[in-house]
Design a protein around this motif. Structure first.
Motif, PDB file in Angstrom:
ATOM      1  N   VAL A  49      -2.290   0.059  15.499  1.00 24.69           N
ATOM      2  CA  VAL A  49      -1.784  -0.757  14.485  1.00 24.69           C
ATOM      3  C   VAL A  49      -1.058  -1.732  14.902  1.00 24.69           C
ATOM      4  O   VAL A  49       0.207  -1.582  15.648  1.00 24.69           O
ATOM      5  CB  VAL A  49      -1.350   0.030  13.025  1.00 24.69           C
ATOM      6  CG1 VAL A  49      -1.046  -0.951  12.003  1.00 24.69           C
ATOM      7  CG2 VAL A  49      -2.512   0.997  12.675  1.00 24.69           C
TER       8      VAL A  49
ATOM      9  N   ARG B 172      11.475   6.970  11.255  1.00 26.53           N
ATOM     10  CA  ARG B 172      12.550   5.918  10.708  1.00 26.53           C
ATOM     11  C   ARG B 172      13.510   6.846  10.205  1.00 26.53           C
ATOM     12  O   ARG B 172      13.183   7.871   9.787  1.00 26.53           O
ATOM     13  CB  ARG B 172      11.769   4.927   9.597  1.00 26.53           C
ATOM     14  CG  ARG B 172      11.057   3.957  10.390  1.00 26.53           C
ATOM     15  CD  ARG B 172      10.424   2.935   9.541  1.00 26.53           C
ATOM     16  NE  ARG B 172       9.415   2.255  10.232  1.00 26.53           N
ATOM     17  CZ  ARG B 172       8.218   1.830   9.398  1.00 26.53           C
ATOM     18  NH1 ARG B 172       7.837   2.280   8.321  1.00 26.53           N
ATOM     19  NH2 ARG B 172       7.481   0.960  10.028  1.00 26.53           N
TER      20      ARG B 172
ATOM     21  N   THR C 101      -6.039  10.087  11.125  1.00 28.94           N
ATOM     22  CA  THR C 101      -5.881  10.921  10.070  1.00 28.94           C
ATOM     23  C   THR C 101      -6.620  12.152  10.632  1.00 28.94           C
ATOM     24  O   THR C 101      -7.687  12.272  11.010  1.00 28.94           O
ATOM     25  CB  THR C 101      -7.089  10.447   9.074  1.00 28.94           C
ATOM     26  OG1 THR C 101      -6.739   8.943   8.504  1.00 28.94           O
ATOM     27  CG2 THR C 101      -7.244  11.234   7.745  1.00 28.94           C
TER      28      THR C 101
ATOM     29  N   ILE D 167      -4.497   3.589   4.824  1.00 29.99           N
ATOM     30  CA  ILE D 167      -4.648   3.368   6.487  1.00 29.99           C
ATOM     31  C   ILE D 167      -4.831   2.010   6.455  1.00 29.99           C
ATOM     32  O   ILE D 167      -5.126   1.055   5.485  1.00 29.99           O
ATOM     33  CB  ILE D 167      -5.856   4.281   7.099  1.00 29.99           C
ATOM     34  CG1 ILE D 167      -7.047   3.983   6.201  1.00 29.99           C
ATOM     35  CG2 ILE D 167      -5.283   5.856   7.048  1.00 29.99           C
ATOM     36  CD1 ILE D 167      -8.347   4.925   6.748  1.00 29.99           C
TER      37      ILE D 167
ATOM     38  N   LYS E  66       0.893  -1.290  -0.042  1.00 27.71           N
ATOM     39  CA  LYS E  66      -0.009  -0.120   0.133  1.00 27.71           C
ATOM     40  C   LYS E  66       0.732   1.511  -0.020  1.00 27.71           C
ATOM     41  O   LYS E  66       0.530   2.203  -0.563  1.00 27.71           O
ATOM     42  CB  LYS E  66      -0.729   0.023   1.368  1.00 27.71           C
ATOM     43  CG  LYS E  66      -2.013  -0.795   1.324  1.00 27.71           C
ATOM     44  CD  LYS E  66      -2.445  -0.739   2.587  1.00 27.71           C
ATOM     45  CE  LYS E  66      -1.799  -1.389   3.601  1.00 27.71           C
ATOM     46  NZ  LYS E  66      -2.181  -1.389   5.135  1.00 27.71           N
TER      47      LYS E  66
ATOM     48  N   GLU F  40     -10.400   9.505  11.987  1.00 27.85           N
ATOM     49  CA  GLU F  40     -10.337   8.090  12.191  1.00 27.85           C
ATOM     50  C   GLU F  40      -9.052   7.879  13.021  1.00 27.85           C
ATOM     51  O   GLU F  40      -8.142   8.412  12.623  1.00 27.85           O
ATOM     52  CB  GLU F  40     -10.573   7.052  11.023  1.00 27.85           C
ATOM     53  CG  GLU F  40      -9.671   7.136  10.141  1.00 27.85           C
ATOM     54  CD  GLU F  40      -8.213   6.454  10.362  1.00 27.85           C
ATOM     55  OE1 GLU F  40      -7.987   5.272  11.088  1.00 27.85           O
ATOM     56  OE2 GLU F  40      -7.140   7.153   9.897  1.00 27.85           O
TER      57      GLU F  40
HETATM   58  P1  5GP Z   1       4.131   2.269   9.083  1.00 27.10           P
HETATM   59  O1  5GP Z   1       4.451   2.429  10.606  1.00 27.10           O
HETATM   60  O2  5GP Z   1       4.752   1.052   8.478  1.00 27.10           O
HETATM   61  O3  5GP Z   1       4.199   3.324   8.361  1.00 27.10           O
HETATM   62  O4  5GP Z   1       2.536   1.861   8.807  1.00 27.10           O
HETATM   63  C1  5GP Z   1       1.792   0.866   9.566  1.00 27.10           C
HETATM   64  C2  5GP Z   1       0.651   0.757   9.409  1.00 27.10           C
HETATM   65  O5  5GP Z   1      -0.312   1.964   9.767  1.00 27.10           O
HETATM   66  C3  5GP Z   1       0.135   0.632   7.847  1.00 27.10           C
HETATM   67  O6  5GP Z   1      -0.492  -0.416   7.290  1.00 27.10           O
HETATM   68  C4  5GP Z   1      -0.782   1.998   7.419  1.00 27.10           C
HETATM   69  O7  5GP Z   1      -1.759   1.429   6.508  1.00 27.10           O
HETATM   70  C5  5GP Z   1      -1.309   1.948   9.003  1.00 27.10           C
HETATM   71  N1  5GP Z   1      -1.506   3.539   8.796  1.00 27.10           N
HETATM   72  C6  5GP Z   1      -0.790   4.535   8.744  1.00 27.10           C
HETATM   73  N2  5GP Z   1      -1.523   5.904   8.751  1.00 27.10           N
HETATM   74  C7  5GP Z   1      -2.673   5.205   9.275  1.00 27.10           C
HETATM   75  C8  5GP Z   1      -3.856   6.140   9.830  1.00 27.10           C
HETATM   76  O8  5GP Z   1      -3.933   7.517   9.803  1.00 27.10           O
HETATM   77  N3  5GP Z   1      -4.839   5.387  10.426  1.00 27.10           N
HETATM   78  C9  5GP Z   1      -4.924   4.110  10.214  1.00 27.10           C
HETATM   79  N4  5GP Z   1      -5.964   3.542  10.849  1.00 27.10           N
HETATM   80  N5  5GP Z   1      -3.761   3.434  10.021  1.00 27.10           N
HETATM   81  C10 5GP Z   1      -2.886   3.806   9.474  1.00 27.10           C
END
Ligand code: 5GP
Length: 298
Positions: free
Chosen positions: A190, A158, A198, A217, A132, A186
């Motif tokens: 995770v 990171r 968001t 997301i 994604k 929302e």
């Molecule tokens: P990463 O930490 O690898 O950047 O993201 C981890 C996960 O968090 C990804 O699956 C991404 O889709 C999800 N994610 C990123 N931003 C948001 C957000 O604002 N809301 C939600 N519900 N998930 C998010």
């Protein structure tokens, strides 16, 4: 003297290699249906379009038992009802049998028809490791008319990540404050670790300008967006096959068996939620998938 009726040794070896490869391809297709990477209807379409392909060579019995919730007993009843002989291959079905099978599948597993009147609030979600982030980054670079939402998160940056560009990096207290103020459209925890959300204001501004806002997301977030705005456009990104997703999830093989099993279980559950989405896009090639998402987002 060589027996003229027997094919030469080299031909037989080649033929048996081809048979093994075909069996492997059929097994991969069955897994794709079982894990809901493709719909049974899609597999049937491929089989009928190319009867000589691995999909076409699949027996109707194998096809049916690959579908979740069909065991051998149910399979036999279905075949009797549809008047299809169990020795038939998908590619060899007659017109009446094809239609009967198609009708049966459509009744039990309706393929989601994209609904009309979708809004310009677009969510891109999908199973972990489907890519994604890469697709969203491609859209940001090549489709500047689409606004890619920048989330708030409690995780640490990171190397190379810039505050305000990749994420708004906040601490727990600040995240609590955003939630309390209703500033997040929302939010979710995770992978049982960090919170992500968001920011509402930029999305409302973009939509008020008649532009498209894209949210990359997780699934919990996608469901909250759907609840907040039922007309939101929900896009589910799919891997090209189950094997490919497994490869992307555990490819490096650095996890222990338990972690590997956990990831695969999660992926299976995540794939099962695709029916909640308006569109499905296969991430077979990043540029192609990104362009398709961008087209849906217009
Ligand atoms: P990463 O930490 O690898 O950047 O993201 C981890 C996960 O968090 C990804 O699956 C991404 O889709 C999800 N994610 C990123 N931003 C948001 C957000 O604002 N809301 C939600 N519900 N998930 C998010």
């Amino acid at each position: 003297m060589a027996d003229a009726r027997r094919p030469p040794e080299v031909d037989r070896v080649a033929a048996s290699r081809r048979a093994v490869a075909a069996r492997r391809e059929r097994a991969a297709l069955k897994k794709d249906v079982a894990m809901r990477v493709i719909t049974p209807q899609e597999l049937l379409r491929r089989a009928l379009a190319e009867p000589e392909s691995p999909a076409g060579a699949m027996r109707v019995t194998e096809f049916l038992t690959a579908i979740p919730a069909i065991g051998e007993g149910k399979r036999d009843r279905i075949l009797t009802d549809l008047e299809i002989s169990p020795v038939k291959r998908l590619g060899g079905l007659g017109t009446r049998q094809r239609n009967a099978l198609r009708r049966f599948l459509d009744e039990r597993w309706p393929e989601l028809e994209p609904r009309g009147g979708r809004s310009r609030l677009v969510v891109l979600a999908g199973p972990t490791a489907v890519g994604k982030g890469t697709v969203a980054a491609y859209i940001k670079q090549h489709h500047p008319e689409i606004h890619l939402s920048v989330s708030a998160t409690t995780r640490a940056p990171r190397p190379g990540e810039v505050d305000g560009e990749h994420y708004f990096f906040v601490d727990d207290a600040e995240f609590d404050r955003l939630v309390a103020a209703g500033a997040l459209l929302e939010y979710a925890t995770v992978h049982n670790k960090h919170r992500y959300g968001t920011p509402r204001a930029p999305i409302e501004r973009v939509l008020a300008e008649g532009r498209t806002a894209l949210l990359e997301i997780d699934l919990q977030g996608a469901r909250q967006v759907r609840a907040a705005d039922p007309s939101a456009t929900l896009v589910f990104l799919l891997p090209p096959s189950w094997d490919e997703l497994v490869h992307r999830l555990v490819g490096r093989g650095t996890e222990d068996d338990e972690e590997r099993a956990r990831r695969l279980r999660t992926a299976k559950i995540e794939l099962a939620s695709q029916g909640e989405f308006d569109y499905r896009v296969v991430n077979d090639d990043v540029a192609r998938a990104a362009d398709e998402v961008a087209r849906l987002a217009r």
